[in-house]
Enzyme design. Structure first.
Site: not given
Ligand code: HSE
Length: 423
Positions: A123, A199
């Site tokens: 998650e 993501k």
């Molecule tokens: N580098 C990522 C961000 C960290 O800034 O969202 C969290 O996944």
């Protein structure tokens, strides 16, 4: 009530998130979880935990039969892949936050979970503290999901907020994001939209059963945005945000990409500032739901890891319902985007690649051309990825039912621009 399973944890990584988790677990006695060993890469660094907890030898965790959960919170995606696959093969439950590793290897990781009958939860890999994966898995295990639009990278949102709203320089804002621990150790992953597309690729699997390499998804970040773009946006009543989105097209296929987008004041995403993330889930019956929360940083990410740990106590696992129980959706490329392309000098921008040009403007600093372009052409072409050119999607910029109206007259005004800027 059945006896809760005791979780003996082997933790890889003691950076912002690992240390955050360690501290959180100290204050969560009801979880019945204990970190037995932490594997680190740099033993010389000072750690805020007893020295006996640490080792540099991965085998001390992976070969310890007493350890029934491996938590992987390291930065190096290749090492993370080796740790996670070894742990799954030895039938240990695994929790990870490594979006790059998961997005790149998701098909194999799903197969390993099934083969060895062990849970693998992540998650924290998408939007840190926002429980978006479990929501898509459990609540949207049906056909209602029309789309997802989200700010899924905290660092770029932090930079955009600081640069465009608070007049901080780009480099200073990036440095602040790095110091606060939001940014990746290679910040180009954030800035160029790679973290966001990793993501998105994970979200596509849970939302629609799509297994796609992140590299195959169209994406760019905020690297080419120009100050004038923010001014242009403001004049139109917009802000610019880096948005990852997936949208069900009329033929049932899914449009998916990461692009900077103009966001109007009445769009919930405009309220998302600094390192916060926001995800709008569109459902055909429930209209829209908006999830908002911290998307980066030690404690927000640790809170998602903690929730996964807690879920392990009752043997929760992702069922990949859209993949396993329904016909998975396919990615679709047959649609148009309404975009604004910004640049200095027209030569780099082949305006014949647009299907229609709706508006243009120029001053001595920048030209802005608004037009409609077929998505497939953006995938084929690389001109818009050249340094100095930025591309921003309009609100409701996915056009699924466009009739191309291309004709020469529509470019007449652009020749005039070329003369004006003297190229
Ligand atoms: N580098 C990522 C961000 C960290 O800034 O969202 C969290 O996944």
């Amino acid at each position: 009530m059945s006896q809760q399973k005791k979780l003996n944890i082997g933790l890889f990584g003691f950076g912002v998130v690992g240390e955050g988790l360690y501290k959180v677990l100290e204050h969560t006695p009801t979880l019945n979880a204990q970190i037995k060993k932490v594997c680190i890469k740099h033993p010389e660094k000072k750690r805020n935990a007893p020295a006996t907890l640490f080792t540099t030898d991965a085998a001390q965790l992976l070969d310890d039969e007493d350890i029934n959960v491996i938590i992987e919170l390291i930065d190096d995606a290749e090492a993370a892949y080796r740790i996670v696959t070894t742990a799954l093969r030895s039938k240990r439950a695994v929790v990870s936050a490594n979006k790059k590793m998961i997005a790149t290897h998701i098909e194999e990781l799903i197969a390993l979970q099934q083969k060895h009958d062990v849970p693998f939860l992540y998650e924290a890999a998408c939007c840190a503290s926002i429980p978006v994966i479990r929501n898509l898995e459990e609540y949207y295990d049906n056909d209602l999901l029309q789309g997802i639009r989200g700010i899924v990278n905290g660092s770029t949102n932090y930079i955009l907020t600081k640069v465009f709203c608070e007049q901080v320089s780009f480099d200073e804002a990036l440095l602040q994001a790095q110091i606060a621990g939001f940014a990746e150790s290679d910040p180009s992953l954030d800035v160029e939209g790679i973290d966001a597309v990793n993501k998105l690729s994970i979200l596509l699997t849970h939302a629609y059963g799509i297994l796609s390499s992140p590299n195959a998804l169209l994406h760019t970040g905020i690297q080419s945005l120009h100050k004038q773009d923010a001014i242009y946006a403001k004049e139109k009543g917009y802000e610019i945000k880096l948005v990852a989105q997936a949208h069900k097209l009329h033929d049932g296929s899914i449009a998916a990409f990461v692009l900077p987008q103009f966001v109007a004041k009445d769009d919930q995403l405009s309220t998302v500032r600094n390192e916060y993330n926001g995800v709008i889930i569109e459902s055909s019956l429930a209209d829209k739901q908006f999830f908002y929360g911290k998307g980066a940083g030690g404690f927000p990410t640790a809170s998602a890891v903690l929730s996964d740990l807690s879920a392990l106590r009752y043997n929760y696992r992702y069922e990949y319902k859209k993949l396993n129980y329904q016909a998975p959706s396919k990615l679709g490329n047959d649609f148009y985007l309404k975009v604004c392309v910004s640049f200095k000098g027209l030569l780099q921008v082949p305006h014949e690649r647009f299907d229609q040009i709706l508006e243009w403007s120029s001053n001595e600093k920048r030209c802005h051309v608004t037009g409609i372009i077929h998505f497939e052409r953006l995938i084929e072409d690389k001109w818009w990825k050249q340094p100095g050119i930025s591309i921003v999607l309009y609100p409701d910029g996915i056009i699924d039912n466009y009739e191309p109206r291309k004709n020469e007259l529509e470019y007449a005004g652009l020749d005039f621009v070329e003369q004006e800027v003297g190229i």
